[in-house]
Scaffold this motif. Structure first.
Motif, PDB file in Angstrom:
ATOM      1  N   PRO A   1      69.620  46.206  44.532  1.00  0.00           N
ATOM      2  CA  PRO A   1      69.266  47.580  44.146  1.00  0.00           C
ATOM      3  C   PRO A   1      69.314  47.741  42.635  1.00  0.00           C
ATOM      4  CG  PRO A   1      70.789  47.597  46.002  1.00  0.00           C
ATOM      5  CD  PRO A   1      70.713  46.173  45.533  1.00  0.00           C
ATOM      6  N   PHE A   2      68.284  48.385  42.085  1.00  0.00           N
ATOM      7  CA  PHE A   2      68.205  48.458  40.626  1.00  0.00           C
ATOM      8  C   PHE A   2      69.365  49.243  40.019  1.00  0.00           C
ATOM      9  CE2 PHE A   2      65.875  52.103  42.210  1.00  0.00           C
ATOM     10  CZ  PHE A   2      66.320  53.140  41.404  1.00  0.00           C
ATOM     11  N   ASN A   3      69.976  50.149  40.801  1.00  0.00           N
ATOM     12  CA  ASN A   3      71.133  50.872  40.270  1.00  0.00           C
ATOM     13  C   ASN A   3      72.392  49.999  40.228  1.00  0.00           C
ATOM     14  OD1 ASN A   3      70.821  51.127  43.171  1.00  0.00           O
ATOM     15  ND2 ASN A   3      72.658  52.393  43.148  1.00  0.00           N
ATOM     16  N   GLU A   4      72.306  48.760  40.749  1.00  0.00           N
ATOM     17  CA  GLU A   4      73.405  47.795  40.662  1.00  0.00           C
ATOM     18  C   GLU A   4      73.141  46.746  39.585  1.00  0.00           C
ATOM     19  OE1 GLU A   4      76.223  47.789  42.214  1.00  0.00           O
ATOM     20  OE2 GLU A   4      75.888  49.425  43.617  1.00  0.00           O
ATOM     21  N   ASN A   5      72.062  46.910  38.815  1.00  0.00           N
ATOM     22  CA  ASN A   5      71.706  45.931  37.807  1.00  0.00           C
ATOM     23  C   ASN A   5      72.789  45.820  36.720  1.00  0.00           C
ATOM     24  OD1 ASN A   5      69.311  45.118  38.933  1.00  0.00           O
ATOM     25  ND2 ASN A   5      67.993  46.313  37.568  1.00  0.00           N
ATOM     26  N   PHE A   6      72.814  44.671  36.074  1.00  0.00           N
ATOM     27  CA  PHE A   6      73.676  44.474  34.918  1.00  0.00           C
ATOM     28  C   PHE A   6      72.996  45.085  33.692  1.00  0.00           C
ATOM     29  CE2 PHE A   6      74.524  40.750  37.659  1.00  0.00           C
ATOM     30  CZ  PHE A   6      75.866  40.975  37.922  1.00  0.00           C
ATOM     31  N   THR A   7      73.796  45.634  32.791  1.00  0.00           N
ATOM     32  CA  THR A   7      73.288  46.153  31.524  1.00  0.00           C
ATOM     33  C   THR A   7      74.159  45.606  30.396  1.00  0.00           C
ATOM     34  OG1 THR A   7      74.663  48.147  31.686  1.00  0.00           O
ATOM     35  CG2 THR A   7      72.419  48.270  32.580  1.00  0.00           C
ATOM     36  N   ALA A   8      73.643  45.672  29.191  1.00  0.00           N
ATOM     37  CA  ALA A   8      74.380  45.163  28.032  1.00  0.00           C
ATOM     38  C   ALA A   8      74.067  46.014  26.822  1.00  0.00           C
ATOM     39  CB  ALA A   8      74.044  43.699  27.771  1.00  0.00           C
ATOM     40  N   GLY A   9      74.964  45.910  25.847  1.00  0.00           N
ATOM     41  CA  GLY A   9      74.866  46.710  24.643  1.00  0.00           C
ATOM     42  C   GLY A   9      76.056  47.643  24.548  1.00  0.00           C
ATOM     43  N   GLY A  10      76.706  47.665  23.403  1.00  0.00           N
ATOM     44  CA  GLY A  10      77.876  48.515  23.236  1.00  0.00           C
ATOM     45  C   GLY A  10      79.135  47.712  23.028  1.00  0.00           C
ATOM     46  N   ALA A  11      80.260  48.424  22.896  1.00  0.00           N
ATOM     47  CA  ALA A  11      81.523  47.799  22.489  1.00  0.00           C
ATOM     48  C   ALA A  11      82.033  46.789  23.491  1.00  0.00           C
ATOM     49  CB  ALA A  11      82.580  48.879  22.259  1.00  0.00           C
ATOM     50  N   ASP A  12      81.727  46.965  24.765  1.00  0.00           N
ATOM     51  CA  ASP A  12      82.302  46.089  25.769  1.00  0.00           C
ATOM     52  C   ASP A  12      81.433  44.872  26.064  1.00  0.00           C
ATOM     53  OD1 ASP A  12      84.400  45.479  27.474  1.00  0.00           O
ATOM     54  OD2 ASP A  12      83.415  46.376  29.211  1.00  0.00           O
ATOM     55  N   THR A  13      80.231  44.825  25.502  1.00  0.00           N
ATOM     56  CA  THR A  13      79.317  43.720  25.815  1.00  0.00           C
ATOM     57  C   THR A  13      78.719  43.108  24.552  1.00  0.00           C
ATOM     58  OG1 THR A  13      77.587  45.391  26.178  1.00  0.00           O
ATOM     59  CG2 THR A  13      78.739  44.553  28.121  1.00  0.00           C
ATOM     60  N   LEU A  14      77.753  43.830  23.950  1.00  0.00           N
ATOM     61  CA  LEU A  14      77.113  43.343  22.735  1.00  0.00           C
ATOM     62  C   LEU A  14      77.231  44.410  21.656  1.00  0.00           C
ATOM     63  CD1 LEU A  14      73.827  41.604  23.951  1.00  0.00           C
ATOM     64  CD2 LEU A  14      75.657  40.545  22.637  1.00  0.00           C
ATOM     65  N   ARG A  15      78.188  44.229  20.758  1.00  0.00           N
ATOM     66  CA  ARG A  15      78.322  45.165  19.660  1.00  0.00           C
ATOM     67  C   ARG A  15      77.145  45.008  18.711  1.00  0.00           C
ATOM     68  NH1 ARG A  15      84.498  43.215  19.113  1.00  0.00           N
ATOM     69  NH2 ARG A  15      83.401  41.378  19.913  1.00  0.00           N
ATOM     70  N   GLY A  16      76.761  46.091  18.076  1.00  0.00           N
ATOM     71  CA  GLY A  16      75.595  46.063  17.213  1.00  0.00           C
ATOM     72  C   GLY A  16      74.346  46.581  17.892  1.00  0.00           C
ATOM     73  N   PHE A  17      74.424  46.887  19.193  1.00  0.00           N
ATOM     74  CA  PHE A  17      73.298  47.445  19.942  1.00  0.00           C
ATOM     75  C   PHE A  17      73.765  48.695  20.680  1.00  0.00           C
ATOM     76  CE2 PHE A  17      72.420  42.965  19.392  1.00  0.00           C
ATOM     77  CZ  PHE A  17      71.059  42.932  19.083  1.00  0.00           C
ATOM     78  N   GLU A  18      72.846  49.664  20.785  1.00  0.00           N
ATOM     79  CA  GLU A  18      73.153  50.894  21.507  1.00  0.00           C
ATOM     80  C   GLU A  18      73.536  50.568  22.945  1.00  0.00           C
ATOM     81  OE1 GLU A  18      74.274  54.124  22.188  1.00  0.00           O
ATOM     82  OE2 GLU A  18      72.998  54.509  20.444  1.00  0.00           O
ATOM     83  N   ASN A  19      74.426  51.372  23.494  1.00  0.00           N
ATOM     84  CA  ASN A  19      74.904  51.149  24.857  1.00  0.00           C
ATOM     85  C   ASN A  19      73.751  50.998  25.842  1.00  0.00           C
ATOM     86  OD1 ASN A  19      77.552  51.352  24.004  1.00  0.00           O
ATOM     87  ND2 ASN A  19      77.716  53.525  24.498  1.00  0.00           N
ATOM     88  N   ASN A  20      73.810  49.904  26.631  1.00  0.00           N
ATOM     89  CA  ASN A  20      72.929  49.681  27.787  1.00  0.00           C
ATOM     90  C   ASN A  20      71.444  49.568  27.433  1.00  0.00           C
ATOM     91  OD1 ASN A  20      75.278  50.176  29.532  1.00  0.00           O
ATOM     92  ND2 ASN A  20      74.982  52.315  28.963  1.00  0.00           N
ATOM     93  N   THR A  21      71.107  49.216  26.199  1.00  0.00           N
ATOM     94  CA  THR A  21      69.698  49.129  25.808  1.00  0.00           C
ATOM     95  C   THR A  21      69.160  47.705  25.816  1.00  0.00           C
ATOM     96  OG1 THR A  21      70.307  48.991  23.460  1.00  0.00           O
ATOM     97  CG2 THR A  21      69.889  51.181  24.371  1.00  0.00           C
ATOM     98  N   VAL A  22      70.023  46.710  26.000  1.00  0.00           N
ATOM     99  CA  VAL A  22      69.589  45.314  25.974  1.00  0.00           C
ATOM    100  C   VAL A  22      69.159  44.896  27.381  1.00  0.00           C
ATOM    101  CG1 VAL A  22      70.320  42.932  25.613  1.00  0.00           C
ATOM    102  CG2 VAL A  22      71.045  44.717  24.015  1.00  0.00           C
ATOM    103  N   GLY A  23      68.002  44.280  27.499  1.00  0.00           N
ATOM    104  CA  GLY A  23      67.562  43.796  28.802  1.00  0.00           C
ATOM    105  C   GLY A  23      66.152  44.228  29.134  1.00  0.00           C
ATOM    106  N   PRO A  24      65.690  43.927  30.351  1.00  0.00           N
ATOM    107  CA  PRO A  24      64.321  44.250  30.766  1.00  0.00           C
ATOM    108  C   PRO A  24      64.034  45.745  30.703  1.00  0.00           C
ATOM    109  CG  PRO A  24      65.333  42.706  32.291  1.00  0.00           C
ATOM    110  CD  PRO A  24      66.415  43.173  31.385  1.00  0.00           C
TER     111      PRO A  24
END
Length: 820
Positions: free
Chosen positions: A650-673
């Motif tokens: 389910p797409f609402n279970e997808n992984f996201t990245a961006g932000g302090a807990d994943t990739l600093r230097g990118f807006e929260n949850n904006t990295v990915g498809p």
């Protein structure tokens, strides 16, 4: 004639002394003490060894003066006679009103005060000026030992009214003498460069080697000499010796020259190893695992390790204080040495009582649950170390130490005292922010890892972020049973708006309830099982190619209708940790692997697996410098099919990245498809006048400005943990500064790039192959973390080193309540 003169002079002096003694002798009829201000008369009289009716003479006078001086209250004492009255005139020592330290950089105020306390110099006490000189000299000796030969210490006493004084210690530390050169004389086997690599003291270092110690310190030099000795002794040079050491300085006392004269000797090999004494019947086992082997080069490190190994091995059986002595028999003719290890296990030691000190919030029972050493059993050093490590990993413990205290009159019993320092066990999660996409966001929550000192975790999270309104209550008891089985559960409800979460537009409502149970495998490993029921409703969705694959499994007359599904998610989690602390660790590692899958009777069938690992490598002995390597992997997908459609994650279970807990230097949850909208070509009129759709090859597509996330994730990074500038070392457990490099990506293994790559792109940004894991992002920067009374705070300054079209770079981020 001369002899007669000497005898006559002697008789005259004796007669004079006798006459003076007769004049001072009298019977005391009254005693009067003059000059008392702070000292009560009754207290002063207790130090006067004379009473009314006693006969006063020269001996008793000197005895009285010595007794009064021993009280430490008086600076000057006079004994007079007024008829039959004994008059004692005193001048009290001034009281210290304030103690001031000025100019001290290398010695902290707390250390100085401890030194003064040892000499009974503290505020409110009388000042003994006779000890000030020795204190000044002692402090000068300290500065000399760290190479500050121009240092000076002056004690200034300022009189105040009512016989009080201010005591100021004025420091002029000056600069430390820099090591100009270190010479090793007499070495032929190893080069100067090879030996100097073992030294902590260095000279003529490059500008970028800021970790090198170029200031002279006597204690460091002594340590380097022992290191040098060990370097030779560990390589068979049993007769190595440092013959002499010369330390000289330049005339202006700014430079130091060090010369070490050494005798290397020759290498010795081991001719045999013999064990004697009482080994409790374990001679064969110990002999089999000893690292000392006949025919090998002698190594002092191996000898020391062998002694410690035997001691620790015997300590497992309660013999906590064994004596292991290595007796070498050196044969200088054939350059061999026979080693005899004499073992005396001593008495078996039992633990009478385990005590805890410093725990003001946490109950003794909670701490005792985490201790593997039991009362009434043998004292086991491995169990004590294990207990310390387990306690240190509790998130509400900052420091843990222990010591063993022998019981007077009992040579086989000890008490074990654990001294702990607690740190805030609760966190208040709060956040406020504003963004072009997220608008105003607010969130709040409270979590207590040590609820009412019971060690239980209780959390209530309320979120009113622009993208989510939720409430969740969770509970966990790490010691549901006495043998460490844990039990936890949670219930929650949330309403989610993906458009404000920086992902594609959709809304959801979800409520859930779950429970977990955990089992300890050993000190470091744990496994837990969980079951969670969820009821999800998806609505107000924008249709994308990726989401259409998920919606296709639901037969709907109205494609815009809400989608509802229920699921039962089972999970298994394995975790392992050897970290030295629960918060801000500096050594050890942690790994966590999880696998979750919905049961076949669920409306959606999918699985997710994740692996998270952290490794800390101390770079210095005090572990203020440390290196951290991180890795996080994730993958999920569907299994089976529904209504002939293969299920996906389910797409609402997808992984996201961006932000302090994943990739600093990118807006929260904006990295990915990003979401892809495919638009069909216009209808055309055929030769027979029939209107038919255009060719699919003429279709076009749009890219959303939001990320959709993916079913695969790989994130990693490294951090150099450094001392926080302008912060005392004692605050290292509360404040952490690090330089970081983050790398990672989120991708969709089910994305069909070839199916749309040749279509017309109606967007400004190019289409990327969102199934390509190699489209990584990277960033670097500075992070400061503070365990504040409100909870953890994170400040990050970062720069994107590798980004992709459509990414939203972020230079500064600030989080309250962020989990590390």
């Amino acid at each position: 004639m001369k002899l007669k003169l000497v005898v006559a002079a002697g008789l005259f002096l004796c007669a004079s002394a006798a006459a003076q003694d007769n004049q001072t002798q009298f019977v005391v009829q009254d005693i009067r003490v003059e000059g008392l201000q702070r000292v009560a008369l009754g207290a002063a009289l207790t130090y006067i060894p004379v009473q009314v009716g006693d006969e006063m003479n020269a001996f008793r006078t000197s005895q009285l003066i010595r007794s009064l001086y021993s009280s430490t209250h008086f600076e000057n004492i006079e004994v007079l006679r007024d008829g039959g009255t004994l008059v004692i005139r005193v001048s009290e020592r001034p009281t210290i009103s304030n103690i001031i330290f000025e100019g001290n950089d290398d010695i902290k105020d707390e250390q100085l005060q401890d030194s003064l306390n040892d000499n009974d110099i503290r505020v409110g006490e009388p000042l003994d000026k006779t000890v000030l000189t020795s204190i000044e000299n002692g402090l000068k000796d300290f500065f000399y030992s760290i190479g500050k030969y121009n240092a000076d210490v002056t004690a200034i006493v300022t009189p105040l009214p009512r016989n009080r004084v201010d005591l100021k210690l004025l420091f002029e530390e000056g600069d430390a003498a820099k090591i100009e050169q270190i010479n090793i004389v007499g070495n032929e086997i190893f080069s100067d460069a090879e030996l100097m690599d073992q030294f902590e003291l260095q000279y003529d270092t490059p500008w970028w080697d800021f970790l090198s110690e170029t200031r002279y310190q006597q204690q460091t030099l002594n340590g380097d000499m022992e290191t040098l000795r060990s370097y030779y002794m560990d390589r068979g040079y049993l007769r190595f010796n440092i013959d002499s050491t010369q330390v000289s300085m330049t005339p202006e006392k700014s430079g130091i020259y060090i010369a070490l004269n050494v005798s290397e000797g020759e290498q010795y090999t081991i001719s045999g190893v013999e064990l004697i004494g009482d080994l409790l019947g374990n001679e064969e086992y110990i002999q089999a695992v000893l690292p000392l082997t006949e025919g090998e080069l002698y190594s002092q490190a191996e000898v020391t390790y062998t002694e410690e190994f035997i001691s620790k091995y015997l300590g497992r059986f309660g013999y906590a204080y064994p004596t292991v002595t290595t007796i070498p028999e050196i044969n200088d003719e054939d350059k061999t040495v026979k080693l005899t290890l004499s073992v005396d296990p001593g008495k078996r030691i039992y633990v009478r009582r385990i005590n805890f000190f410093g725990n003001n919030v946490t109950s003794d029972e909670v701490l005792r649950q985490n201790v593997t050493q039991m009362e009434g059993t043998w004292l086991s050093n491995p169990s004590l170390e294990s207990s310390k490590n387990i306690l240190s990993r509790l998130t509400y413990m900052e420091e843990v130490e222990f010591d063993t205290v022998r019981i007077p009159g009992k040579d086989d019993q000890v008490d074990v005292n654990f001294s702990v320092k607690e740190q805030p066990s609760g966190s208040f999660t709060a956040g406020i922010g504003y963004g072009d996409r997220t608008k105003l966001s607010l969130q709040a929550g409270i979590q207590q890892d040590n609820f009412l000192g019971t060690g239980k975790r209780v959390a209530l999270n309320l979120n009113t972020v622009s993208y989510q309104q939720s409430i969740q209550l969770s509970y966990s008891d790490p010691f549901f049973t006495i043998d460490g089985i844990s039990l936890g559960g949670s219930v929650g409800y949330s309403e989610f708006d993906g458009g404000d979460f920086n992902v594609v537009q959709y809304n959801s409502k979800q409520w859930s309830a779950g429970a977990t149970i955990g089992y300890p495998i050993n000190e470091f490993n744990r496994i837990s099982f969980g079951l969670t029921y969820s009821n999800v409703e998806l609505f107000n969705q924008t249709r994308y190619l990726q989401t259409d694959r998920f919606y296709a499994q639901f037969l709907q007359d109205d494609p815009d209708a809400a989608v509802k599904y229920q699921s039962f998610l089972t999970s298994v989690v394995w975790s392992r940790t050897t970290l030295n602390r629960g918060v801000y660790p500096t050594a050890g590692s942690s790994q966590r692997a999880s696998f979750s899958i919905t049961t076949p009777n669920s409306d959606v069938n999918y699985f997710k697996t994740m692996f998270d690992a952290k490794y800390y490598f101390p770079l210095t002995r005090n572990q203020r410098w440390s290196f951290l390597a991180r890795l996080r992997l994730g993958y999920g997908n569907g299994y089976g099919d529904t209504n002939g459609v293969e299920q996906i994650l389910p797409f609402n279970e997808n992984f996201t990245a961006g932000g302090a807990d994943t990739l600093r230097g990118f807006e929260n949850n904006t990295v990915g498809p990003r979401g892809v909208i495919r638009q069909g070509s216009s209808f055309i009129t055929g030769p027979d006048g029939v209107i038919i759709p255009g060719s699919p090859s003429n279709d076009s597509y749009f890219l959303s400005s939001r990320s959709l996330g993916g079913n695969a994730m790989a994130l990693g990074g490294v951090e150099l943990i450094v001392p926080t500038p302008f912060v005392e070392e004692e605050m290292d457990n509360s404040i952490r500064t690090s330089l970081f490099l983050d790398v990672g990506n989120v991708w969709d293994t089910e994305f069909d790039y070839d199916a749309i790559k040749d279509l017309t792109n109606q967007s400004q940004d190019p289409l990327l192959d969102y199934s390509d894991w190699k489209l990584y992002r990277a960033s670097a920067g500075l992070s400061v973390q503070w365990l504040s009374p409100m909870g953890p705070m994170v400040f990050s300054f970062s720069r994107a080193l590798k980004d992709r079209p459509g990414d939203d770079a972020k230079f500064f981020t600030f989080n309250i309540g962020q989990t590390f």
